[in-house]
Design a protein around this motif. Structure first.
Motif, PDB file in Angstrom:
ATOM      1  N   ALA A  38      32.792  11.677 -36.356  1.00  0.00           N
ATOM      2  CA  ALA A  38      33.761  11.440 -37.424  1.00  0.00           C
ATOM      3  C   ALA A  38      33.885   9.949 -37.731  1.00  0.00           C
ATOM      4  N   GLN A  39      33.965   9.118 -36.701  1.00  0.00           N
ATOM      5  CA  GLN A  39      34.069   7.676 -36.921  1.00  0.00           C
ATOM      6  C   GLN A  39      32.771   7.113 -37.505  1.00  0.00           C
ATOM      7  N   SER A  40      31.642   7.642 -37.069  1.00  0.00           N
ATOM      8  CA  SER A  40      30.364   7.212 -37.642  1.00  0.00           C
ATOM      9  C   SER A  40      30.289   7.592 -39.118  1.00  0.00           C
ATOM     10  N   GLY A  41      30.747   8.778 -39.449  1.00  0.00           N
ATOM     11  CA  GLY A  41      30.772   9.212 -40.846  1.00  0.00           C
ATOM     12  C   GLY A  41      31.693   8.355 -41.687  1.00  0.00           C
ATOM     13  N   LEU A  42      32.835   7.988 -41.141  1.00  0.00           N
ATOM     14  CA  LEU A  42      33.759   7.100 -41.849  1.00  0.00           C
ATOM     15  C   LEU A  42      33.115   5.733 -42.087  1.00  0.00           C
ATOM     16  N   PHE A  43      32.405   5.238 -41.099  1.00  0.00           N
ATOM     17  CA  PHE A  43      31.707   3.957 -41.225  1.00  0.00           C
ATOM     18  C   PHE A  43      30.730   4.003 -42.406  1.00  0.00           C
ATOM     19  N   PHE A  44      29.920   5.038 -42.484  1.00  0.00           N
ATOM     20  CA  PHE A  44      28.915   5.115 -43.541  1.00  0.00           C
ATOM     21  C   PHE A  44      29.529   5.403 -44.903  1.00  0.00           C
ATOM     22  N   THR A  45      30.649   6.092 -44.932  1.00  0.00           N
ATOM     23  CA  THR A  45      31.357   6.295 -46.195  1.00  0.00           C
ATOM     24  C   THR A  45      31.901   4.974 -46.710  1.00  0.00           C
ATOM     25  N   LEU A  46      32.531   4.219 -45.831  1.00  0.00           N
ATOM     26  CA  LEU A  46      33.062   2.908 -46.218  1.00  0.00           C
ATOM     27  C   LEU A  46      31.937   1.943 -46.608  1.00  0.00           C
ATOM     28  N   ALA A  93      31.632  -6.779 -38.547  1.00  0.00           N
ATOM     29  CA  ALA A  93      30.534  -7.535 -39.156  1.00  0.00           C
ATOM     30  C   ALA A  93      29.415  -6.576 -39.568  1.00  0.00           C
ATOM     31  N   LEU A  94      29.159  -5.570 -38.744  1.00  0.00           N
ATOM     32  CA  LEU A  94      28.167  -4.549 -39.108  1.00  0.00           C
ATOM     33  C   LEU A  94      28.579  -3.814 -40.376  1.00  0.00           C
ATOM     34  N   LEU A  95      29.843  -3.500 -40.478  1.00  0.00           N
ATOM     35  CA  LEU A  95      30.341  -2.807 -41.671  1.00  0.00           C
ATOM     36  C   LEU A  95      30.197  -3.693 -42.906  1.00  0.00           C
ATOM     37  N   ALA A  96      30.615  -4.951 -42.800  1.00  0.00           N
ATOM     38  CA  ALA A  96      30.514  -5.865 -43.943  1.00  0.00           C
ATOM     39  C   ALA A  96      29.057  -6.098 -44.333  1.00  0.00           C
TER      40      ALA A  96
END
Length: 107
Positions: A38-46, A93-96
């Protein structure tokens, strides 16, 4: 084949190979860091959200620029982002960085 065309082909090949490798490795890294699908999916959605929102505006802007400049510029900036992400271990930083890479791949 002309020299410039060959250089473009080689540069795009390396760029696409790196992007493909990143898209394979990143989900595995996120899953190991978070331990949650779920958190991985949220990361890729964002991560994909800015690309979806900015694509219509970037398309108009990119059409006004020289194609050669856009290709070279986005590949160079992507390479810099990959280099920074390699050295940085922070999940934000990975997300950005992933957000920026999604936007650049749409340009």
């Amino acid at each position: 084949m002309k020299r410039n065309a060959l250089l473009l082909l080689m540069g795009r090949t390396v760029s696409k190979f790196g992007a493909g490798f990143y898209l394979i490795a990143l989900p595995l890294e996120m899953l190991s860091r978070t331990g949650s699908l779920a958190q991985s999916g949220l990361f890729f959605t964002l991560a994909a959200l800015p690309s979806v929102l900015l694509s219509p505006f970037l398309g108009v802007m990119v059409e006004r620029l020289r194609r050669k400049t856009v290709i070279a510029g986005t590949d160079f900036i992507s390479g810099l982002i990959y280099s920074v992400l390699l050295l940085c271990g922070n999940i934000y930083a990975l997300l950005a960085g992933t957000m920026l890479l999604h936007v650049l791949s749409g340009a």
